[in-house]
Motif scaffolding. Sequence first.
Motif, PDB file in Angstrom:
ATOM      1  N   GLU A  20       0.783  -1.181   0.060  1.00  0.00           N
ATOM      2  CA  GLU A  20       0.174   0.137  -0.212  1.00  0.00           C
ATOM      3  C   GLU A  20       1.138   1.127  -0.027  1.00  0.00           C
ATOM      4  N   MET A  21       1.866   1.215   0.783  1.00  0.00           N
ATOM      5  CA  MET A  21       2.805   2.364   0.587  1.00  0.00           C
ATOM      6  C   MET A  21       3.641   2.595  -0.488  1.00  0.00           C
ATOM      7  N   LEU A  22       3.927   1.624  -1.239  1.00  0.00           N
ATOM      8  CA  LEU A  22       4.426   1.447  -2.612  1.00  0.00           C
ATOM      9  C   LEU A  22       3.452   2.373  -3.629  1.00  0.00           C
ATOM     10  N   SER A  23       2.090   1.947  -3.599  1.00  0.00           N
ATOM     11  CA  SER A  23       0.991   2.499  -4.293  1.00  0.00           C
ATOM     12  C   SER A  23       0.852   4.068  -3.951  1.00  0.00           C
ATOM     13  N   GLN A  24       1.029   4.320  -2.648  1.00  0.00           N
ATOM     14  CA  GLN A  24       0.786   5.766  -2.128  1.00  0.00           C
ATOM     15  C   GLN A  24       2.194   6.494  -2.599  1.00  0.00           C
ATOM     16  N   GLU A  25       3.362   6.071  -2.803  1.00  0.00           N
ATOM     17  CA  GLU A  25       4.744   6.575  -3.221  1.00  0.00           C
ATOM     18  C   GLU A  25       4.305   6.827  -4.750  1.00  0.00           C
ATOM     19  N   GLN A  26       3.958   6.185  -5.543  1.00  0.00           N
ATOM     20  CA  GLN A  26       3.672   6.288  -7.029  1.00  0.00           C
ATOM     21  C   GLN A  26       2.518   7.248  -7.107  1.00  0.00           C
ATOM     22  N   GLU A  27       1.625   7.324  -6.168  1.00  0.00           N
ATOM     23  CA  GLU A  27       0.659   8.439  -6.420  1.00  0.00           C
ATOM     24  C   GLU A  27       1.170   9.689  -6.070  1.00  0.00           C
ATOM     25  N   LYS A  28       1.983   9.951  -5.105  1.00  0.00           N
ATOM     26  CA  LYS A  28       2.722  11.019  -4.765  1.00  0.00           C
ATOM     27  C   LYS A  28       3.702  11.580  -5.675  1.00  0.00           C
ATOM     28  N   ARG A  29       4.245  10.443  -6.715  1.00  0.00           N
ATOM     29  CA  ARG A  29       5.039  10.856  -7.750  1.00  0.00           C
ATOM     30  C   ARG A  29       4.128  11.560  -8.610  1.00  0.00           C
ATOM     31  N   ARG A  30       3.124  11.070  -9.233  1.00  0.00           N
ATOM     32  CA  ARG A  30       1.996  11.468 -10.054  1.00  0.00           C
ATOM     33  C   ARG A  30       1.540  12.867  -9.654  1.00  0.00           C
ATOM     34  N   ALA A  31       1.270  13.011  -8.233  1.00  0.00           N
ATOM     35  CA  ALA A  31       0.690  14.496  -8.113  1.00  0.00           C
ATOM     36  C   ALA A  31       1.934  15.660  -8.101  1.00  0.00           C
ATOM     37  N   LEU A  32       3.188  14.827  -7.965  1.00  0.00           N
ATOM     38  CA  LEU A  32       4.410  16.003  -7.854  1.00  0.00           C
ATOM     39  C   LEU A  32       4.403  16.168  -9.406  1.00  0.00           C
ATOM     40  N   LEU A  33       4.341  15.390 -10.385  1.00  0.00           N
ATOM     41  CA  LEU A  33       4.698  15.778 -11.638  1.00  0.00           C
ATOM     42  C   LEU A  33       3.574  16.688 -12.150  1.00  0.00           C
ATOM     43  N   GLY A  34       2.270  16.216 -11.821  1.00  0.00           N
ATOM     44  CA  GLY A  34       1.228  16.875 -12.237  1.00  0.00           C
ATOM     45  C   GLY A  34       1.080  18.396 -11.769  1.00  0.00           C
ATOM     46  N   ASN A  35       1.841  18.614 -10.301  1.00  0.00           N
ATOM     47  CA  ASN A  35       1.767  19.939  -9.891  1.00  0.00           C
ATOM     48  C   ASN A  35       0.173  19.960  -9.191  1.00  0.00           C
ATOM     49  N   ASP A  36      -0.247  18.776  -8.640  1.00  0.00           N
ATOM     50  CA  ASP A  36      -1.357  18.752  -7.886  1.00  0.00           C
ATOM     51  C   ASP A  36      -1.282  18.554  -6.493  1.00  0.00           C
ATOM     52  N   GLN A  37      -1.428  20.091  -6.063  1.00  0.00           N
ATOM     53  CA  GLN A  37      -1.223  20.329  -4.389  1.00  0.00           C
ATOM     54  C   GLN A  37      -2.272  19.404  -3.554  1.00  0.00           C
ATOM     55  N   LYS A  38      -3.505  19.617  -3.914  1.00  0.00           N
ATOM     56  CA  LYS A  38      -4.554  18.810  -3.055  1.00  0.00           C
ATOM     57  C   LYS A  38      -4.344  17.529  -3.229  1.00  0.00           C
ATOM     58  N   ARG A  39      -3.909  16.741  -4.313  1.00  0.00           N
ATOM     59  CA  ARG A  39      -3.623  15.441  -4.316  1.00  0.00           C
ATOM     60  C   ARG A  39      -2.628  14.959  -3.572  1.00  0.00           C
ATOM     61  N   LEU A  40      -1.493  15.930  -3.700  1.00  0.00           N
ATOM     62  CA  LEU A  40      -0.275  15.596  -2.811  1.00  0.00           C
ATOM     63  C   LEU A  40      -0.414  15.583  -1.293  1.00  0.00           C
ATOM     64  N   GLU A  41      -1.205  16.757  -0.874  1.00  0.00           N
ATOM     65  CA  GLU A  41      -1.713  16.922   0.569  1.00  0.00           C
ATOM     66  C   GLU A  41      -2.442  15.442   1.018  1.00  0.00           C
ATOM     67  N   ALA A  42      -3.297  15.110   0.125  1.00  0.00           N
ATOM     68  CA  ALA A  42      -4.255  13.861   0.322  1.00  0.00           C
ATOM     69  C   ALA A  42      -3.154  12.474   0.608  1.00  0.00           C
ATOM     70  N   VAL A  43      -2.390  12.538  -0.315  1.00  0.00           N
ATOM     71  CA  VAL A  43      -1.543  11.413  -0.325  1.00  0.00           C
ATOM     72  C   VAL A  43      -0.427  11.397   0.858  1.00  0.00           C
ATOM     73  N   LEU A  44       0.065  12.460   1.152  1.00  0.00           N
ATOM     74  CA  LEU A  44       0.963  12.806   2.331  1.00  0.00           C
ATOM     75  C   LEU A  44       0.379  12.373   3.813  1.00  0.00           C
ATOM     76  N   LYS A  45      -0.931  12.789   3.783  1.00  0.00           N
ATOM     77  CA  LYS A  45      -1.889  12.530   5.110  1.00  0.00           C
ATOM     78  C   LYS A  45      -2.000  10.551   4.917  1.00  0.00           C
ATOM     79  N   ASN A  46      -2.282  10.121   3.740  1.00  0.00           N
ATOM     80  CA  ASN A  46      -2.298   8.592   3.618  1.00  0.00           C
ATOM     81  C   ASN A  46      -1.147   8.116   4.002  1.00  0.00           C
ATOM     82  N   GLN A  47      -0.083   8.483   3.743  1.00  0.00           N
ATOM     83  CA  GLN A  47       1.447   8.054   3.996  1.00  0.00           C
ATOM     84  C   GLN A  47       1.524   8.000   5.328  1.00  0.00           C
TER      85      GLN A  47
END
Length: 158
Positions: A20-47
Amino acid sequence: MEEMKEYIEVVEKSVACCREMLSQEQEKRRALLGNDQKRLEAVLKNQQAAVMKLDSLEKRRLAAQEKLGLGGKSAEEVLAALPQGGQKDRLAELFGEMSGSCRELRELNKTALGIARENLRLMEQLTGGIPQGQAGLYTRSRQTDARGSLAGGFEEKI
């Protein structure tokens, strides 16, 4: 052997948490690449929640390992202490998967950190850098009075 069953179950849950943490890390990478702040914040909370869960599972694993009389032993030492058979094979598989997940997590995190640093560098270039006096999140913008209290601050308003 009930203790071994409990130990294997906790290790299985730990491996699932690592996945699950691997999946979240991949999601974080996508959020960073897409410059999606809200998505990044959600991923960081989940992490953060996943790290806490993994910490709890690790404590349970260590306690179960202690019950087996294998306290303080590494995964390799645990495997060496077990007789040949299904349980040893299952644990070897789980330990291998956990080790691989940890390596992959480290690499993905390293990549995400690089992306975040590059994004920050680009933002600083575009905005002309951080204005003087605002280098930190919190700055002292008011002067203190003769008592050492912040003038106009909380104490004055009360």
